[in-house]
Design a protein around this motif. Structure first.
Motif, PDB file in Angstrom:
ATOM      1  N   LYS A  15       0.894  -1.279   0.124  1.00  0.00           N
ATOM      2  CA  LYS A  15      -0.113   0.090  -0.023  1.00  0.00           C
ATOM      3  C   LYS A  15       0.709   1.390   0.069  1.00  0.00           C
ATOM      4  O   LYS A  15       1.755   1.351   0.654  1.00  0.00           O
ATOM      5  CB  LYS A  15      -1.090  -0.181   1.089  1.00  0.00           C
ATOM      6  CG  LYS A  15      -1.973  -1.237   1.259  1.00  0.00           C
ATOM      7  CD  LYS A  15      -3.184  -0.987   2.433  1.00  0.00           C
ATOM      8  CE  LYS A  15      -2.204  -1.284   3.756  1.00  0.00           C
ATOM      9  NZ  LYS A  15      -3.386  -0.950   4.934  1.00  0.00           N
ATOM     10  N   ASP A  72       0.659   5.740  -0.166  1.00  0.00           N
ATOM     11  CA  ASP A  72      -0.097   6.826  -0.314  1.00  0.00           C
ATOM     12  C   ASP A  72       0.684   7.860  -1.279  1.00  0.00           C
ATOM     13  O   ASP A  72       1.814   7.637  -1.706  1.00  0.00           O
ATOM     14  CB  ASP A  72      -0.405   7.578   0.972  1.00  0.00           C
ATOM     15  CG  ASP A  72       0.777   8.124   1.778  1.00  0.00           C
ATOM     16  OD1 ASP A  72       2.158   8.186   1.249  1.00  0.00           O
ATOM     17  OD2 ASP A  72       0.637   7.881   2.891  1.00  0.00           O
ATOM     18  N   GLY A  73       0.117   9.036  -1.532  1.00  0.00           N
ATOM     19  CA  GLY A  73       0.659   9.954  -2.610  1.00  0.00           C
ATOM     20  C   GLY A  73       1.939  10.528  -2.051  1.00  0.00           C
ATOM     21  O   GLY A  73       3.140  10.313  -3.133  1.00  0.00           O
ATOM     22  N   THR A 116       4.173   9.290  -0.265  1.00  0.00           N
ATOM     23  CA  THR A 116       5.472   8.402  -0.129  1.00  0.00           C
ATOM     24  C   THR A 116       5.720   8.052  -1.779  1.00  0.00           C
ATOM     25  O   THR A 116       6.853   7.695  -1.891  1.00  0.00           O
ATOM     26  CB  THR A 116       4.874   6.968   0.496  1.00  0.00           C
ATOM     27  OG1 THR A 116       4.334   7.402   1.875  1.00  0.00           O
ATOM     28  CG2 THR A 116       6.083   6.030   0.486  1.00  0.00           C
ATOM     29  N   LEU A 134       3.417   2.223   6.277  1.00  0.00           N
ATOM     30  CA  LEU A 134       2.085   1.988   5.470  1.00  0.00           C
ATOM     31  C   LEU A 134       1.712   0.450   5.341  1.00  0.00           C
ATOM     32  O   LEU A 134       0.670   0.142   4.805  1.00  0.00           O
ATOM     33  CB  LEU A 134       2.165   2.671   4.107  1.00  0.00           C
ATOM     34  CG  LEU A 134       1.915   4.044   3.967  1.00  0.00           C
ATOM     35  CD1 LEU A 134       2.474   4.497   2.735  1.00  0.00           C
ATOM     36  CD2 LEU A 134       0.697   4.644   4.513  1.00  0.00           C
ATOM     37  N   VAL A 161      -1.073  15.372  -4.941  1.00  0.00           N
ATOM     38  CA  VAL A 161      -0.883  14.709  -3.734  1.00  0.00           C
ATOM     39  C   VAL A 161       0.315  14.833  -2.952  1.00  0.00           C
ATOM     40  O   VAL A 161       0.140  14.941  -1.861  1.00  0.00           O
ATOM     41  CB  VAL A 161      -1.161  12.887  -3.941  1.00  0.00           C
ATOM     42  CG1 VAL A 161      -2.410  12.490  -4.415  1.00  0.00           C
ATOM     43  CG2 VAL A 161      -0.020  12.375  -4.700  1.00  0.00           C
ATOM     44  N   LEU A 216      -3.328   1.979  -3.808  1.00  0.00           N
ATOM     45  CA  LEU A 216      -3.108   3.536  -3.749  1.00  0.00           C
ATOM     46  C   LEU A 216      -4.057   4.014  -2.982  1.00  0.00           C
ATOM     47  O   LEU A 216      -5.444   3.760  -3.248  1.00  0.00           O
ATOM     48  CB  LEU A 216      -2.895   4.081  -5.123  1.00  0.00           C
ATOM     49  CG  LEU A 216      -1.740   3.946  -5.959  1.00  0.00           C
ATOM     50  CD1 LEU A 216      -1.653   4.796  -7.277  1.00  0.00           C
ATOM     51  CD2 LEU A 216      -0.491   4.448  -5.133  1.00  0.00           C
ATOM     52  N   LYS A 217      -3.826   5.154  -2.165  1.00  0.00           N
ATOM     53  CA  LYS A 217      -4.760   5.843  -1.420  1.00  0.00           C
ATOM     54  C   LYS A 217      -5.514   6.820  -2.208  1.00  0.00           C
ATOM     55  O   LYS A 217      -4.822   7.573  -2.866  1.00  0.00           O
ATOM     56  CB  LYS A 217      -4.115   6.604  -0.281  1.00  0.00           C
ATOM     57  CG  LYS A 217      -5.183   7.290   0.925  1.00  0.00           C
ATOM     58  CD  LYS A 217      -4.207   7.787   1.967  1.00  0.00           C
ATOM     59  CE  LYS A 217      -4.996   8.204   3.111  1.00  0.00           C
ATOM     60  NZ  LYS A 217      -4.409   8.820   4.123  1.00  0.00           N
ATOM     61  N   ASN A 218      -6.796   6.726  -2.326  1.00  0.00           N
ATOM     62  CA  ASN A 218      -7.448   7.742  -3.168  1.00  0.00           C
ATOM     63  C   ASN A 218      -7.999   8.786  -2.467  1.00  0.00           C
ATOM     64  O   ASN A 218      -7.648   9.146  -1.611  1.00  0.00           O
ATOM     65  CB  ASN A 218      -8.779   6.943  -3.892  1.00  0.00           C
ATOM     66  CG  ASN A 218      -9.555   6.388  -3.022  1.00  0.00           C
ATOM     67  OD1 ASN A 218      -9.810   7.120  -1.870  1.00  0.00           O
ATOM     68  ND2 ASN A 218     -10.505   5.515  -3.372  1.00  0.00           N
ATOM     69  N   GLY A 252      -9.348   8.653   0.573  1.00  0.00           N
ATOM     70  CA  GLY A 252      -8.738   8.414   1.695  1.00  0.00           C
ATOM     71  C   GLY A 252      -8.686   6.695   1.857  1.00  0.00           C
ATOM     72  O   GLY A 252      -8.482   6.153   2.797  1.00  0.00           O
ATOM     73  N   PHE A 269      -7.701   2.864   0.621  1.00  0.00           N
ATOM     74  CA  PHE A 269      -6.549   2.282  -0.301  1.00  0.00           C
ATOM     75  C   PHE A 269      -7.264   1.208  -1.348  1.00  0.00           C
ATOM     76  O   PHE A 269      -8.094   0.338  -0.724  1.00  0.00           O
ATOM     77  CB  PHE A 269      -5.474   1.402   0.747  1.00  0.00           C
ATOM     78  CG  PHE A 269      -4.669   2.234   1.381  1.00  0.00           C
ATOM     79  CD1 PHE A 269      -3.320   2.801   0.685  1.00  0.00           C
ATOM     80  CD2 PHE A 269      -4.797   2.668   2.790  1.00  0.00           C
ATOM     81  CE1 PHE A 269      -2.686   3.567   1.480  1.00  0.00           C
ATOM     82  CE2 PHE A 269      -3.791   3.563   3.405  1.00  0.00           C
ATOM     83  CZ  PHE A 269      -2.741   3.996   2.741  1.00  0.00           C
TER      84      PHE A 269
END
Length: 331
Positions: A121, A123-124, A126, A146, A179, A229-231, A234, A236
């Motif tokens: 997983k 996020d933007g 990272t 994460l 992001v 990915l985290k959208n 919020g 994943f």
């Protein structure tokens, strides 16, 4: 350049595909198109399905969106193909019609030993740090935070990006900037470049520690490992048809300038966050009316009868109302 499509049933191969489709009245005409590699699997598959039905041939060159725009502006092709929608002012000055043909997803692919597809997983922020060189090891605390419980090796991160002007790159860079606001286009870390979606996919497959971004059909074809990915909501989300369709049908097409929908802001809770429509560009006042009519025949067939092919390749067909508007406005 798109070197091969691994859908055996469609039997397509080669750096330049010559596809045949149209009507019996078009026999002998040869159309030329060029640009987006993002759309290449779809155009090739549409062409293969229509091959038996037509006498109209098309040579499509998968050379990237930037080149596709240049080719149509120079009058070197009958239509250009681009994932980068042109501004209204440019369309007006160049007397071009811009129309979407389908929607596709850009996914992040990795080659990290011990990590299976869908396990990681990100996020933007990272993800941006992995691509700009701020994170250099897969064991970095930000990646670990994460992914609690996931065994991550102390292995160098090798970011891989496109070397040519690319709609895929532009969409991906726009996502990173959205992001992670400090990200700017071109902020790639120490890694390597590759040409086309096909080249990036091959480089990630061959590079232990590699990370790249490609259109989903290329990831599936090469059985590459994708990440969640985290959208915008919020969540994943894993890439797939449900997430792609959720994004496509949650957008406001009515008020989009020349169909330039901004998919990075898809509000649905399960929407995939990095998507783009792919567009054709064609002259409003073509020099060859017969070819212009043949181009319309091609895309009318694709929009009216090509949905199953699009879905098989993990694109999302346009909403019916958008298709109707596109065809009614066709010059």
């Amino acid at each position: 350049m798109f070197h091969r499509v691994g859908f055996i049933a469609r039997g397509l191969a080669g750096a330049f595909a010559v596809m045949t489709f149209g009507t019996a009245h078009s026999s002998g005409l040869t159309l030329t198109g060029g640009g987006s590699s993002f759309a290449a699997p779809l155009y090739r598959a549409w062409g293969a399905e229509l091959h038996r039905q037509t006498g109209l041939s098309l040579t499509y060159r998968s050379v990237g969106s930037g080149e596709g725009q240049k080719l149509v502006m120079a009058g070197a092709v009958d239509f250009g193909a681009s994932d980068l929608p042109l501004a209204a002012s440019v369309l007006r000055t160049r007397e071009l019609y811009q129309a979407p043909t389908a929607i596709g997803a850009i996914v992040v692919v990795i080659n990290v030993p011990g990590v299976a597809s869908g396990q990681m997983k990100l996020d933007g922020p990272t993800l941006a740090a992995l691509f700009d060189g701020a994170i250099t090891s897969w064991a970095d605390p930000r990646v670990r935070a994460l992914n609690p419980g996931l065994r991550l090796p102390d292995l160098d991160v090798l970011p891989i990006h496109r070397e040519e002007a690319s709609g895929t790159s532009q969409v991906f860079s726009s996502y990173l900037h959205a992001v992670a606001p400090d990200w700017k286009a071109g902020m790639w870390g120490d890694g390597s470049e590759a040409r086309g979606n096909d080249g990036v996919a091959a480089s990630v497959r061959q590079s232990v520690g590699g990370i790249g971004f490609v259109e989903y059909a290329f990831a599936r074809r090469d059985r590459l490992n994708t990440v969640r990915l985290k959208n915008h909501a919020g969540q994943f989300v894993a890439p797939g048809k449900a997430a792609f369709t959720s994004a496509a049908f949650s957008m406001d097409w009515t008020h989009a300038d020349h169909y330039a929908v901004r998919f990075l802001e898809a509000p649905a809770s399960q929407a995939w966050p990095i998507m783009s429509a792919t567009f054709v560009l064609l002259p409003i006042h073509p020099a060859d009316r017969a070819k212009a009519a043949a181009v319309k025949t091609l895309f009318r067939y694709a929009l009216k009868q090509g949905d199953d092919i699009a879905r098989d390749l993990d694109y999302v067909p346009l909403p019916p109302s958008v298709k109707d508007t596109v065809l009614s406005g066709w010059p």
